[in-house]
Scaffold this motif. Structure first.
Motif, PDB file in Angstrom:
ATOM      1  N   HIS A 148     124.174 -12.427 -78.358  1.00  0.00           N
ATOM      2  CA  HIS A 148     124.357 -13.174 -80.030  1.00  0.00           C
ATOM      3  C   HIS A 148     125.917 -13.794 -79.789  1.00  0.00           C
ATOM      4  O   HIS A 148     126.602 -13.222 -79.037  1.00  0.00           O
ATOM      5  N   ILE A 149     125.547 -15.083 -80.204  1.00  0.00           N
ATOM      6  CA  ILE A 149     126.656 -16.037 -79.786  1.00  0.00           C
ATOM      7  C   ILE A 149     127.007 -16.676 -81.391  1.00  0.00           C
ATOM      8  O   ILE A 149     126.386 -17.131 -81.831  1.00  0.00           O
ATOM      9  N   SER A 150     128.404 -16.553 -81.582  1.00  0.00           N
ATOM     10  CA  SER A 150     128.734 -17.116 -82.796  1.00  0.00           C
ATOM     11  C   SER A 150     129.901 -18.071 -82.626  1.00  0.00           C
ATOM     12  O   SER A 150     130.787 -17.568 -82.092  1.00  0.00           O
ATOM     13  N   LEU A 151     130.085 -19.269 -83.421  1.00  0.00           N
ATOM     14  CA  LEU A 151     131.093 -19.961 -83.166  1.00  0.00           C
ATOM     15  C   LEU A 151     131.718 -20.414 -84.570  1.00  0.00           C
ATOM     16  O   LEU A 151     131.131 -20.824 -85.433  1.00  0.00           O
ATOM     17  N   THR A 152     132.924 -19.703 -85.022  1.00  0.00           N
ATOM     18  CA  THR A 152     133.550 -19.922 -86.289  1.00  0.00           C
ATOM     19  C   THR A 152     134.761 -20.808 -86.156  1.00  0.00           C
ATOM     20  O   THR A 152     135.588 -20.726 -85.279  1.00  0.00           O
ATOM     21  N   SER A 153     134.684 -21.822 -87.156  1.00  0.00           N
ATOM     22  CA  SER A 153     135.631 -22.766 -87.304  1.00  0.00           C
ATOM     23  C   SER A 153     136.456 -22.501 -88.526  1.00  0.00           C
ATOM     24  O   SER A 153     135.775 -22.290 -89.672  1.00  0.00           O
ATOM     25  N   HIS A 154     137.623 -22.403 -88.572  1.00  0.00           N
ATOM     26  CA  HIS A 154     138.443 -22.078 -89.796  1.00  0.00           C
ATOM     27  C   HIS A 154     139.558 -23.131 -90.189  1.00  0.00           C
ATOM     28  O   HIS A 154     140.454 -23.334 -89.031  1.00  0.00           O
ATOM     29  N   ASN A 155     139.240 -23.693 -91.038  1.00  0.00           N
ATOM     30  CA  ASN A 155     140.203 -24.698 -91.511  1.00  0.00           C
ATOM     31  C   ASN A 155     141.597 -24.353 -92.154  1.00  0.00           C
ATOM     32  O   ASN A 155     141.697 -23.929 -93.124  1.00  0.00           O
ATOM     33  N   GLN A 156     142.614 -24.667 -91.137  1.00  0.00           N
ATOM     34  CA  GLN A 156     144.114 -23.921 -91.609  1.00  0.00           C
ATOM     35  C   GLN A 156     144.806 -25.161 -92.282  1.00  0.00           C
ATOM     36  O   GLN A 156     145.789 -24.836 -92.521  1.00  0.00           O
TER      37      GLN A 156
END
Ligand SMILES: O=P(O)(O)OC[C@H]1O[C@@H](O)[C@H](O)[C@@H](O)[C@@H]1O
Length: 299
Positions: A148-156
């Motif tokens: 399982h691969i997951s890429l999370t982008s979080h706008n700070q």
């Protein structure tokens, strides 16, 4: 389930880890948080480690699962909202800015029966070169019966940031000329090799030449059926409604210095993506996770 077994290895200039868990073996590089190969005992690899891939600092690797972010492919072919995020007069690197830089290893730890590996790319002050936004990235890899691969982008930051992205997975196949992809029938795709025309897919996708297509409104499940290896590779996506399917075939592969002339026969890219109308607009404080789970079944 056996105890995780983690070995630090160096492939030419790159720091990597070989991780064994249960029946699975994963090889991952720090540069690009790049999965290089994934294999389940008793089967041919699922993720393709190109024999002629080059492992040099600062050079993207043609194998495994490159992370394309914060734009996919040629920036000039992206929606204006993605292009507008870049402020530079220099030519834009294809597939974005993070596949050839070092990420931080956040940790490798057991989580119940599965093993979790986390890589972090905190956004540097002022952003990435030519891309002045504050978005933190995290790549999580989980090994159980599947990968399982997951890429999370979080706008700070304080402004909306629009990205395109892909998990550019190279799958290992017996021979691309003898496999087909199921799950695409009736979808629209952009044929990038014919003036980016929009075409409708009819039936399963078989491969008879160079292929470089962007499928739109994709379902969550696609599969690669490989009769010679008697297996079906199943891809289950999340946070994505687009996929890129790519094989360079003879002439393009011969022009690559980092792929054998016949390497194209043994690989097929299905890239779980957020591209074209499926790009992601991240409001201040918002996160988005793009994911794919990869497993196989006997045919
Ligand atoms: O050579 P790169 O930058 O790794 O890209 C490989 C291929 O990646 C695919 O995602 C693109 O659709 C192709 O157009 C491209 O050729």
């Amino acid at each position: 389930m056996s105890t995780p077994n983690v070995e630090a290895v160096k492939l030419d200039e790159l720091n990597c880890w070989r991780i064994r868990h249960g029946q699975a073996e994963l090889l991952v590089a720090q540069q690009g948080a790049h999965i290089l190969s994934y294999q389940v005992a008793g089967q041919p690899p699922l993720i393709w480690l190109n024999d002629e891939a080059v492992f040099k600092a600062g050079k993207s690797i043609r194998a495994g699962v490159p992370v394309c972010w914060p734009w996919f492919g040629n920036l000039a072919r992206n929606p204006q909202s993605v292009q507008a995020m870049r402020i530079s007069s220099e030519p834009a690197a294809p597939h974005g800015l993070v596949r050839a830089i070092d990420w931080e290893l956040g940790g490798i730890e057991a989580e119940g029966e599965s093993l979790k590996i986390e890589f972090l790319l905190p956004c540097p002050e002022g952003g990435l070169p030519g891309w002045p936004h504050k978005v933190d990235l995290k790549l999580s890899i989980r090994l159980d019966e599947q990968l399982h691969i997951s890429l999370t982008s979080h706008n700070q930051g304080t402004d909306t940031v629009t990205i395109s992205q892909a998990l550019h997975s190279y799958f290992a196949v017996s021979d691309v000329r003898n496999v087909h992809v199921e799950g695409l029938d009736g979808l629209s795709y952009i044929e990038t090799l014919d003036d980016w025309k929009t075409v409708t897919q009819s039936g399963d996708l078989h491969f008879t030449g160079e292929t470089d297509r962007i499928y739109l409104d994709t379902p969550t499940q696609l599969s690669i059926v490989d009769p010679s290896w008697e297996r079906r590779i199943e891809l289950t996506s999340s946070g994505s409604r687009s996929a890129v399917i790519w094989n360079p075939w003879t002439e393009r592969a011969a022009a690559f210095s980092d792929m054998a002339d016949d390497g194209w026969q043994r690989m097929l890219c299905i890239e779980t993506a957020n591209v074209m109308g499926d790009v992601v607009a991240l409001a201040p404080g918002a996160s988005h996770t793009l994911g794919v789970s990869i497993g196989s079944k006997v045919l």
